[in-house]
Motif scaffolding. Structure first.
Motif, PDB file in Angstrom:
ATOM      1  N   GLY A 125      42.764  37.096  46.162  1.00 41.25           N
ATOM      2  CA  GLY A 125      41.473  37.400  45.559  1.00 41.25           C
ATOM      3  C   GLY A 125      40.901  38.674  46.137  1.00 41.25           C
ATOM      4  O   GLY A 125      41.376  39.191  47.147  1.00 41.25           O
ATOM      5  N   PRO A 126      39.847  39.195  45.505  1.00 43.15           N
ATOM      6  CA  PRO A 126      39.337  40.506  45.874  1.00 43.15           C
ATOM      7  C   PRO A 126      38.330  40.518  47.021  1.00 43.15           C
ATOM      8  O   PRO A 126      37.976  41.575  47.510  1.00 43.15           O
ATOM      9  CB  PRO A 126      38.668  40.970  44.587  1.00 43.15           C
ATOM     10  N   GLY A 127      37.843  39.373  47.422  1.00 44.63           N
ATOM     11  CA  GLY A 127      36.793  39.338  48.443  1.00 44.63           C
ATOM     12  C   GLY A 127      35.412  39.512  47.829  1.00 44.63           C
ATOM     13  O   GLY A 127      35.254  39.695  46.617  1.00 44.63           O
ATOM     14  N   ARG A 128      34.423  39.473  48.692  1.00 40.94           N
ATOM     15  CA  ARG A 128      33.040  39.538  48.213  1.00 40.94           C
ATOM     16  C   ARG A 128      32.577  40.948  47.856  1.00 40.94           C
ATOM     17  O   ARG A 128      31.572  41.101  47.165  1.00 40.94           O
ATOM     18  CB  ARG A 128      32.097  38.922  49.256  1.00 40.94           C
ATOM     19  N   LEU A 129      33.274  41.967  48.321  1.00 43.81           N
ATOM     20  CA  LEU A 129      32.916  43.352  47.989  1.00 43.81           C
ATOM     21  C   LEU A 129      33.685  43.780  46.738  1.00 43.81           C
ATOM     22  O   LEU A 129      34.519  44.675  46.762  1.00 43.81           O
ATOM     23  CB  LEU A 129      33.236  44.273  49.168  1.00 43.81           C
ATOM     24  N   SER A 130      33.410  43.093  45.634  1.00 43.15           N
ATOM     25  CA  SER A 130      34.176  43.305  44.406  1.00 43.15           C
ATOM     26  C   SER A 130      33.316  43.024  43.182  1.00 43.15           C
ATOM     27  O   SER A 130      32.299  42.332  43.270  1.00 43.15           O
ATOM     28  CB  SER A 130      35.384  42.370  44.377  1.00 43.15           C
ATOM     29  N   LEU A 131      33.764  43.545  42.046  1.00 44.66           N
ATOM     30  CA  LEU A 131      33.079  43.233  40.798  1.00 44.66           C
ATOM     31  C   LEU A 131      33.308  41.781  40.393  1.00 44.66           C
ATOM     32  O   LEU A 131      32.416  41.168  39.794  1.00 44.66           O
ATOM     33  CB  LEU A 131      33.528  44.190  39.690  1.00 44.66           C
ATOM     34  N   ASP A 132      34.474  41.233  40.697  1.00 49.79           N
ATOM     35  CA  ASP A 132      34.688  39.807  40.405  1.00 49.79           C
ATOM     36  C   ASP A 132      33.592  38.973  41.071  1.00 49.79           C
ATOM     37  O   ASP A 132      32.991  38.101  40.438  1.00 49.79           O
ATOM     38  CB  ASP A 132      36.067  39.341  40.891  1.00 49.79           C
ATOM     39  N   HIS A 133      33.339  39.224  42.329  1.00 47.38           N
ATOM     40  CA  HIS A 133      32.302  38.475  43.056  1.00 47.38           C
ATOM     41  C   HIS A 133      30.925  38.727  42.432  1.00 47.38           C
ATOM     42  O   HIS A 133      30.152  37.781  42.224  1.00 47.38           O
ATOM     43  CB  HIS A 133      32.302  38.853  44.538  1.00 47.38           C
ATOM     44  N   ALA A 134      30.627  39.988  42.118  1.00 44.61           N
ATOM     45  CA  ALA A 134      29.328  40.333  41.539  1.00 44.61           C
ATOM     46  C   ALA A 134      29.105  39.630  40.202  1.00 44.61           C
ATOM     47  O   ALA A 134      27.970  39.277  39.872  1.00 44.61           O
ATOM     48  CB  ALA A 134      29.215  41.847  41.365  1.00 44.61           C
ATOM     49  N   PHE A 135      30.179  39.415  39.437  1.00 42.22           N
ATOM     50  CA  PHE A 135      30.078  38.758  38.127  1.00 42.22           C
ATOM     51  C   PHE A 135      30.313  37.252  38.198  1.00 42.22           C
ATOM     52  O   PHE A 135      30.559  36.608  37.181  1.00 42.22           O
ATOM     53  CB  PHE A 135      31.057  39.381  37.130  1.00 42.22           C
ATOM     54  N   GLY A 136      30.266  36.682  39.391  1.00 40.61           N
ATOM     55  CA  GLY A 136      30.422  35.239  39.538  1.00 40.61           C
ATOM     56  C   GLY A 136      31.848  34.759  39.368  1.00 40.61           C
ATOM     57  O   GLY A 136      32.069  33.597  39.039  1.00 40.61           O
TER      58      GLY A 136
END
Length: 181
Positions: A125-136
Motif C-alpha cells: 500500500g502507499p502509506g498515509r502520505l498518498s492520494l489513496d489515503h486522502a480519498f479514503g
C-alpha cells in the motif's frame, strides 16, 4: 494535524523513486521524451524482439509504465498501478533474461528491481502520505491487491508466452526473422 511515521515517509520515497523511473521510461516510449523513440520507433523495436503487433505493444508498455508509474508516485489506485507496472517490467525482464542478471551484461537486473518494487508497493500500500489515503482508500481496498496481481500476472504470462514462442520459432527458422537486416 496528522502524524506520519517512518513507514509513511519510507513508502513515499519508494513510491516517488519507483514511480518516477517508470514514468520516465514510459514517456520515452509514448512521446520520445528523454531520448526515447516514441511510439513509432519503440513499436518497431518491440516487433523486432517478438512483441507483436509492435505499435500496440509499445503503447501498452508505455501506458503501463507512464500511467502506472505516475499513479504509483502519487499513491493513487496503488494495487492496480503497481500491478500494471510490475507486468510491464516482467515483459522487459523476459527480453533480457538470456543475458543473465546483471544490467552491465544486458541482463534483467533493472527491470526485475523496478518490477519488484512496484509489486511490493501494490501489496504494502502507499502509506498515509498518498492520494489513496486522502480519498479514503476507495481505490486501495484489500481485495484489489490479489485481483490486480492475478489479472496482470495472467495477461503478462500470455503475452510473454506468445513472444517467447515467436522468438523460438524465428530461431528455429520456422518464421520470418524477428530482426530486420
Amino acid at each position: 494535524m496528522a502524524c506520519y511515521d517512518r513507514r509513511d515517509l519510507g513508502l513515499l520515497l519508494l513510491r516517488l523513486g519507483t514511480g518516477g523511473v517508470l514514468a520516465a521510461h514510459g514517456t520515452q516510449k509514448l512521446f520520445g521524451w528523454f531520448g526515447g523513440h516514441g511510439i513509432k520507433g519503440t513499436g518497431q523495436f518491440m516487433g523486432s524482439i517478438g512483441y507483436e503487433p509492435g505499435r500496440a505493444s509499445a503503447t501498452a508498455a508505455g501506458l503501463a509504465e507512464a500511467g502506472g508509474g505516475t499513479l504509483v508516485a502519487l499513491g493513487l489506485a496503488t494495487p492496480a498501478a503497481g500491478a500494471a507496472a510490475a507486468g510491464a517490467m516482467a515483459g522487459a525482464a523476459a527480453v533480457h533474461l538470456p543475458n543473465g542478471f546483471f544490467a552491465m551484461n544486458g541482463g534483467y537486473e533493472h527491470a526485475f528491481t523496478v518490477g519488484m518494487a512496484a509489486a511490493g508497493l501494490a501489496v504494502a500500500g502507499p502509506g498515509r502520505l498518498s492520494l489513496d489515503h486522502a480519498f479514503g482508500n476507495i481505490f486501495n481496498r484489500g481485495w484489489m491487491v490479489p485481483t490486480a496481481l492475478a489479472v496482470t500476472g495472467a495477461v503478462t504470462s500470455v503475452v510473454i508466452g506468445m513472444r517467447n514462442q515467436r522468438v523460438r520459432k524465428a530461431a528455429e527458422g520456422e518464421q520470418e526473422p524477428l530482426f530486420e537486416e
